[in-house]
Write an enzyme that holds these catalytic residues in place. Structure first.
Site, PDB file in Angstrom:
ATOM      1  CG  LEU A  54      50.657  40.288  43.152  1.00 38.72           C
ATOM      2  CD1 LEU A  54      49.728  39.101  42.965  1.00 38.72           C
ATOM      3  CD2 LEU A  54      49.913  41.475  43.728  1.00 38.72           C
TER       4      LEU A  54
ATOM      5  CD  GLU B 270      60.399  31.759  39.789  1.00 34.35           C
ATOM      6  OE1 GLU B 270      61.213  32.042  38.908  1.00 34.35           O
ATOM      7  OE2 GLU B 270      60.683  31.667  41.008  1.00 34.35           O
TER       8      GLU B 270
ATOM      9  N   GLY C 123      39.796  45.783  31.639  1.00 43.34           N
ATOM     10  CA  GLY C 123      38.954  44.883  32.431  1.00 43.34           C
ATOM     11  C   GLY C 123      37.972  44.052  31.624  1.00 43.34           C
TER      12      GLY C 123
ATOM     13  CG  MET D  31      49.119  45.559  33.797  1.00 41.53           C
ATOM     14  SD  MET D  31      49.524  43.972  33.065  1.00 41.53           S
ATOM     15  CE  MET D  31      50.992  44.422  32.152  1.00 41.53           C
TER      16      MET D  31
ATOM     17  CG  ASP E 201      53.424  35.035  33.999  1.00 42.33           C
ATOM     18  OD1 ASP E 201      52.407  35.403  34.602  1.00 42.33           O
ATOM     19  OD2 ASP E 201      54.065  35.762  33.216  1.00 42.33           O
TER      20      ASP E 201
ATOM     21  CG  ASN F 123      40.122  38.230  30.899  1.00 43.37           C
ATOM     22  OD1 ASN F 123      39.707  37.121  30.577  1.00 43.37           O
ATOM     23  ND2 ASN F 123      41.136  38.821  30.277  1.00 43.37           N
TER      24      ASN F 123
ATOM     25  CD  GLU G  65      43.302  36.474  27.781  1.00 42.84           C
ATOM     26  OE1 GLU G  65      42.893  37.249  28.663  1.00 42.84           O
ATOM     27  OE2 GLU G  65      44.325  36.693  27.115  1.00 42.84           O
TER      28      GLU G  65
ATOM     29  CB  THR H 245      53.545  30.031  43.078  1.00 39.79           C
ATOM     30  OG1 THR H 245      53.960  30.058  41.713  1.00 39.79           O
ATOM     31  CG2 THR H 245      52.587  28.855  43.290  1.00 39.79           C
TER      32      THR H 245
ATOM     33  CG  HIS I 281      50.787  34.369  31.000  1.00 35.61           C
ATOM     34  ND1 HIS I 281      51.319  35.611  31.267  1.00 35.61           N
ATOM     35  CD2 HIS I 281      51.575  33.805  30.065  1.00 35.61           C
ATOM     36  CE1 HIS I 281      52.406  35.779  30.514  1.00 35.61           C
ATOM     37  NE2 HIS I 281      52.581  34.694  29.784  1.00 35.61           N
TER      38      HIS I 281
ATOM     39  CG  ASN J 111      47.687  35.867  36.338  1.00 38.24           C
ATOM     40  OD1 ASN J 111      46.968  36.839  36.100  1.00 38.24           O
ATOM     41  ND2 ASN J 111      48.862  35.688  35.751  1.00 38.24           N
TER      42      ASN J 111
ATOM     43  CB  SER K 214      47.964  29.232  30.803  1.00 37.08           C
ATOM     44  OG  SER K 214      48.613  28.839  29.615  1.00 37.08           O
TER      45      SER K 214
HETATM   46  C1  GRF Z   1      44.749  39.810  29.118  1.00 39.71           C
HETATM   47  O1  GRF Z   1      45.361  39.617  27.894  1.00 39.71           O
HETATM   48  C2  GRF Z   1      45.292  38.814  30.109  1.00 39.71           C
HETATM   49  O2  GRF Z   1      45.698  37.624  29.522  1.00 39.71           O
HETATM   50  C3  GRF Z   1      46.489  39.508  30.669  1.00 39.71           C
HETATM   51  O3  GRF Z   1      46.130  40.858  30.712  1.00 39.71           O
HETATM   52  C4  GRF Z   1      45.124  41.127  29.746  1.00 39.71           C
HETATM   53  C5  GRF Z   1      43.986  41.740  30.472  1.00 39.71           C
HETATM   54  O4  GRF Z   1      42.998  42.245  29.621  1.00 39.71           O
HETATM   55  N1  GRF Z   1      46.814  38.938  31.962  1.00 39.71           N
HETATM   56  P1  GRF Z   1      41.639  42.785  30.242  1.00 39.71           P
HETATM   57  O5  GRF Z   1      41.985  43.947  31.136  1.00 39.71           O
HETATM   58  O6  GRF Z   1      41.005  41.684  30.980  1.00 39.71           O
HETATM   59  O7  GRF Z   1      40.826  43.233  29.067  1.00 39.71           O
END
Ligand code: GRF
Length: 321
Positions: A95, A145, A15, A92, A147, A17, A176, A143, A111, A109, A138
């Protein structure tokens, strides 16, 4: 500042982000609050951090449940929290279409690649193996599909000669943490962005038959008919004739209708400078409560008032069936 948007963040792991959002939201000028951090894994380390920061958390393991049933449980928790947006941050789970539809245009999201390159997993190693000079991250709308939704923003991250997947991943993560909270801030305030508003009007005006756009006194306007003999049925105003505020000018049937509208809702309608005396009405578009269906009806009504007879006649005939 207007009411802050409410966001729910879905995580499965550390977590980081999510933490970036939580700290961004502590600033008083951040346009959103984090109202929920939810996970499919009750042991996700990020949940502890969220709790320590006083944010409501929710966890429900997906084991033994169908995808739809688990998504529904998450959806209910998000709705209960009052969140208007869902931010996926290392969630992870694939959906279900049903869940994605419920949050259409309201779920984002991040990626770790420069989409459309390297969808799915192992993005860093794939970029290194391909001999890329830059990797990146990014943010996109979600949606069905994987990513694949419309891109909102990207940051490029240089690949260094000695990079392996781990070193590249940790540098990308710094990018990010900058990109994601800033992009969400822009996204949740998009309805106040004149450029976004203009595009909403433009799409609807150009959807009407035989229309084209032409500037008038520096403002975008839309006409029906040929390039040569067409007539204006709408103008977009941002600073038209020195008037501040973002609005749409459309035609009314005349001064009586114009006066009645202003009387009924003076916060929404006003008489525009220069155009007012000839029966045009201005509709405010930046008061945060634009009903776009209503705007669509106004554009159509105004279009009908000036469209050539042969076009309106066809519609009158079609309406009889
Ligand atoms: C990040 O690399 C993000 O790009 C991907 O999953 C990872 C999440 O890391 N979708 P965190 O849990 O936010 O540290």
């Amino acid at each position: 500042m207007a009411d802050k948007a409410k966001i729910a963040i879905l995580i499965s792991g550390r977590g980081s982000n999510m933490a970036a959002f939580v700290y961004a939201a502590k600033s008083s000028d951040c346009p959103y609050d984090v109202v929920l951090v939810a996970s499919n894994d009750p042991a996700a380390p990020g949940l502890q951090l969220a709790e320590a920061e006083g944010i409501a958390t929710f966890a429900h393991p997906h084991k033994g449940l169908t995808r739809e049933a688990h998504d529904q449980i998450m959806h209910d928790a998000i709705v209960r929290s009052g969140a208007e947006y869902v931010v996926l941050a290392g969630y992870m789970r694939i959906l279900s279409d049903g869940f994605v539809k419920k949050w259409s245009d309201r779920m984002l999201n991040i990626h770790p690649s420069l989409l459309p390159k390297y969808k799915g997993l192992d993005t860093y190693q794939r970029a290194i193996d391909a001999g890329d000079k830059v990797a990146g991250c990014s943010v996109h709308l979600v949606t069905p599909e994987l990513d694949d939704g419309p891109l909102l923003a990207q940051t490029e991250v240089a690949i260094l000669p000695g990079d392996d997947a781990d070193t590249l991943a940790s540098r990308t993560l710094i990018a990010e943490h900058q990109l994601y909270p800033a992009t969400v801030a822009r996204y949740v305030t998009r309805e106040a962005d004149p450029e976004w508003i203009l595009n909403q009007v433009r799409q609807r005006a150009l959807d009407l038959a035989e229309t084209h756009e032409r500037e008038s006194f520096g403002s975008p306007g839309w006409r029906v008919g040929s390039e040569k003999t067409g007539k204006y049925f709408a103008y977009f105003t941002q600073k038209l004739h020195g008037e501040a505020g973002v609005g749409l000018l459309v035609k009314t049937s005349g001064p009586d209708e114009q006066a009645a509208l202003i009387d009924a809702d003076p916060e929404l309608y006003y008489s525009p400078k220069f155009y007012g005396p000839s029966g045009w009405i201005a509709i405010r578009l930046n008061n945060g409560r634009t009903d776009w269906q209503h705007i669509e009806q106004w554009l159509y009504k105004s279009w009908c008032l000036v469209a050539p007879k042969r076009l309106t006649k066809m519609i009158a005939i079609a309406d009889q069936f």
